[in-house]
Design a protein around this motif. Structure first.
Motif, mmCIF file in Angstrom:
data_model
loop_
_atom_site.group_PDB
_atom_site.id
_atom_site.type_symbol
_atom_site.label_atom_id
_atom_site.label_comp_id
_atom_site.label_asym_id
_atom_site.label_seq_id
_atom_site.Cartn_x
_atom_site.Cartn_y
_atom_site.Cartn_z
ATOM 1 N N THR A 1 0.814 -1.217 0.000
ATOM 2 C CA THR A 1 0.000 0.000 0.000
ATOM 3 C C THR A 1 0.847 1.266 0.000
ATOM 4 O O THR A 1 0.451 2.252 -0.594
ATOM 5 N N GLN A 2 2.018 1.258 0.669
ATOM 6 C CA GLN A 2 2.733 2.520 0.851
ATOM 7 C C GLN A 2 3.985 2.669 -0.018
ATOM 8 O O GLN A 2 4.430 3.787 -0.250
ATOM 9 N N CYS A 3 4.580 1.605 -0.444
ATOM 10 C CA CYS A 3 5.940 1.697 -0.947
ATOM 11 C C CYS A 3 6.094 1.383 -2.438
ATOM 12 O O CYS A 3 7.082 1.798 -3.050
ATOM 13 N N VAL A 4 5.131 0.651 -3.007
ATOM 14 C CA VAL A 4 5.319 0.173 -4.389
ATOM 15 C C VAL A 4 5.369 1.308 -5.401
ATOM 16 O O VAL A 4 6.000 1.169 -6.447
ATOM 17 N N SER A 5 4.746 2.448 -5.069
ATOM 18 C CA SER A 5 4.734 3.540 -6.043
ATOM 19 C C SER A 5 6.158 3.991 -6.355
ATOM 20 O O SER A 5 6.441 4.423 -7.467
ATOM 21 N N CYS A 6 7.061 3.903 -5.411
ATOM 22 C CA CYS A 6 8.444 4.338 -5.645
ATOM 23 C C CYS A 6 9.430 3.170 -5.778
ATOM 24 O O CYS A 6 10.468 3.319 -6.415
ATOM 25 N N HIS A 7 9.110 2.047 -5.139
ATOM 26 C CA HIS A 7 10.091 0.951 -5.153
ATOM 27 C C HIS A 7 9.689 -0.206 -6.063
ATOM 28 O O HIS A 7 10.438 -1.171 -6.183
ATOM 29 N N GLY A 8 8.518 -0.099 -6.711
ATOM 30 C CA GLY A 8 8.072 -1.151 -7.622
ATOM 31 C C GLY A 8 7.346 -2.266 -6.890
ATOM 32 O O GLY A 8 7.574 -2.499 -5.700
ATOM 33 N N THR A 9 6.455 -2.954 -7.611
ATOM 34 C CA THR A 9 5.595 -3.986 -7.012
ATOM 35 C C THR A 9 6.400 -5.050 -6.280
ATOM 36 O O THR A 9 5.990 -5.553 -5.246
ATOM 37 N N ASN A 10 7.551 -5.430 -6.837
ATOM 38 C CA ASN A 10 8.346 -6.496 -6.225
ATOM 39 C C ASN A 10 9.668 -5.979 -5.667
ATOM 40 O O ASN A 10 10.602 -6.752 -5.471
#
Ligand code: HEC
Length: 194
Positions: A105-114
């Motif tokens: 929810t919080q991190c994938v926007s900048c670090h990618g889905t995986n």
């Protein structure tokens, strides 16, 4: 449609280009259904949107989420962001899933889905910028980095969420995400467990 039998007593008297209008008023109950919500809407609006906390469904939702989290965390107590705790939960599939849901929810926007990296660095390789040992992961997540290009999450996440999302991030190390990855930045660091 076949023409209705003309009854001149039931006409409104309006005539447009020879077309006359029947006087068929809406049933009273229909009219009230229309008027009542309009009359009640200001009260509804004031009650739910200017009233005390806890009346809107958004407040209900927030309370439910917080309750759920409290229940989940009851058996953990408050986790300390130290080396032993992080290494312990690094191998705990069940609690890693909570860290994963925070990450998604919080991190994938900048670090990618995986964790392959986008604006933020790749978290799957052995090359790290601000991290040398596992405790540093929580420090970066809590305090942010690079003048808040990496935001500080310390005040926004429950302390247990901070620890569990850090464990999840640490668990990404050594995985091979599908698709393109962001090139390594920083320097190679020793394994989490020496
Ligand atoms: C707004 C974009 C953004 C979001 C959202 C974000 N990060 Fe970051 N993150 C960054 C950037 C940019 C860096 C690199 C900072 C630097 O250059 O020193 C970074 C660095 C990191 C690092 C250190 C990586 C290294 O190589 O040292 C970790 C760990 C990390 N982020 C975890 C997270 C976690 C966990 C979340 C979610 C709770 C998150 N980030 C959300 C942008 C973001």
């Amino acid at each position: 449609m076949s023409a209705e039998p003309t009854d001149s007593t039931n006409l409104t008297g309006h005539c447009y280009d020879g077309i006359e209008e029947y006087d068929n008023p809406l049933p009273q109950w229909w009219v009230w259904l229309f008027i009542l919500p309009i009359v009640l809407s200001p009260f509804y609006y004031v009650y739910y949107h200017f009233g005390v906390e806890g009346r809107s469904i958004h407040d209900d939702y927030k309370t439910a989420v917080a309750d759920n989290l409290r229940q989940q965390f009851a058996e953990l107590g408050e986790l300390k962001p130290d080396r032993d705790t992080l290494l312990k939960y690094l191998d705990d599939k069940r609690w890693l899933a909570v860290g994963e849901s925070v990450f998604k929810t919080q991190c994938v926007s900048c670090h990618g889905t995986n964790g392959e990296g986008k604006v933020g660095p790749n978290l799957c390789d052995d090359i790290w910028k601000n991290v040398y040992q596992i405790e540093d992961v929580t420090k970066v997540v809590a305090n942010g980095a690079a003048g808040k290009a990496m935001p500080a999450w310390g005040a926004r996440l429950h302390p247990n969420e901070l620890v569990l999302v850090s464990c999840y991030v640490a668990s990404l190390r050594g995985t091979s995400p599908p698709g393109p990855v962001r090139p390594p930045e920083g320097k190679a660091i020793p394994p989490w467990k020496p």
